[in-house]
Design a protein around this motif. Sequence first.
Motif, PDB file in Angstrom:
ATOM      1  N   ILE A 195     118.691  51.908  44.636  1.00  0.00           N
ATOM      2  CA  ILE A 195     119.200  52.263  43.372  1.00  0.00           C
ATOM      3  C   ILE A 195     120.641  52.699  43.163  1.00  0.00           C
ATOM      4  CG2 ILE A 195     118.714  54.000  41.265  1.00  0.00           C
ATOM      5  CD1 ILE A 195     115.799  54.068  42.245  1.00  0.00           C
ATOM      6  N   SER A 226     114.999  52.701  49.476  1.00  0.00           N
ATOM      7  CA  SER A 226     114.963  52.679  47.939  1.00  0.00           C
ATOM      8  C   SER A 226     115.979  53.571  47.272  1.00  0.00           C
ATOM      9  CB  SER A 226     113.360  53.071  47.488  1.00  0.00           C
ATOM     10  OG  SER A 226     112.395  52.425  48.076  1.00  0.00           O
ATOM     11  N   THR A 237     116.443  50.047  36.967  1.00  0.00           N
ATOM     12  CA  THR A 237     116.726  51.324  36.213  1.00  0.00           C
ATOM     13  C   THR A 237     117.755  51.493  35.296  1.00  0.00           C
ATOM     14  OG1 THR A 237     117.996  51.883  38.215  1.00  0.00           O
ATOM     15  CG2 THR A 237     115.777  52.333  38.363  1.00  0.00           C
ATOM     16  N   ARG A 245     112.931  50.172  30.981  1.00  0.00           N
ATOM     17  CA  ARG A 245     113.444  49.436  32.147  1.00  0.00           C
ATOM     18  C   ARG A 245     114.594  48.543  31.559  1.00  0.00           C
ATOM     19  NH1 ARG A 245     111.797  44.100  33.209  1.00  0.00           N
ATOM     20  NH2 ARG A 245     110.105  43.357  31.825  1.00  0.00           N
ATOM     21  N   ARG A 295     111.316  52.533  42.527  1.00  0.00           N
ATOM     22  CA  ARG A 295     112.188  52.426  41.271  1.00  0.00           C
ATOM     23  C   ARG A 295     111.359  52.940  40.160  1.00  0.00           C
ATOM     24  NH1 ARG A 295     116.886  49.359  40.472  1.00  0.00           N
ATOM     25  NH2 ARG A 295     117.684  48.555  42.572  1.00  0.00           N
TER      26      ARG A 295
END
Length: 307
Positions: free
Chosen positions: A297, A293, A240, A72, A109
């Motif tokens: 991202i 979601s 991410t 991450r 995520r």
Amino acid sequence: MKGLVTKNTGSWYEVKTEGGQSYNCKIKGNLRLKDIKSTNPIAVGDFVEFALSDDETGIISDIHDRKNYIIRRSSNLSKQSHILAANLDLVILVVTINYPETSTIFIDRFIASAEAYNIPACIVINKTDLYNDDEMQYAEALKSLYEIIGYPVFMISAIQKESSIELSKYLKDKTTLISGNSGVGKSTLINSLLPESIIKTNEISFFHNRGTHTTTFSQMYELENGGLIIDTPGIKGFGTIDMEQDEISHYFKEIFKTSKNCRFTNCTHIHEPDCAVLKAVENHQISQSRYNSYLSILSDFGDGKYR
């Protein structure tokens, strides 16, 4: 010598040999990871080559090729990555409906990153002993949502060891990373999975850590029924990394499957005509939370939030 990295406390690594001996090791000065810019060049789960110095500490000279890893962003404003663990068979995300609340965006995520690195993911909903009727109903709905998509979900109360029996069986012979927001009960869950001898050692280490059950480093533990689990510090956000914008939909199983029916092969699933994904969201065949979601991202590529 070859060994497995079982603990990372910053600049020091605990490395265990095939014979069962453990050594405190440091990285050789000129050691660098190829193609990965990371705040931690070696992670728990790595297999390394090391040699002993005169004082019985080890010097790590090489890292064996990884079958996978999960990373991450190290912080919201950082361009560097942080490797959570390497050579995994499974990642578990521990979530709570309340006390504290885990957002679905955080969940998505995390599991999208697991998909990106081809690591099976599992969700554990913890603290079921604390939930009122409405919270339990939401927990059941969340469980159903992710199971339909294809992710195993376990509902447990980590303080009740018997509730983790099925999860323990599922972890047999796997190397598993356990992660989650701070406060979701990861350490309690891990203690419920470990042999009594290790639990006592853990309680002592927690006591010396100012009496808190807060994990400050990554560590690997052996399970009684076979398998390894890796405990990691709690994380507040999940930025991410190393994802291409046009690949994001690939990491949402149901969106990727549905997208095969879109009119355009390069459909972004935002505004295009005859978009099968938008239609599925409208018809409640794809969850609105999952779609949100996905958009979250995608937004990383536009507002510089994690870049």
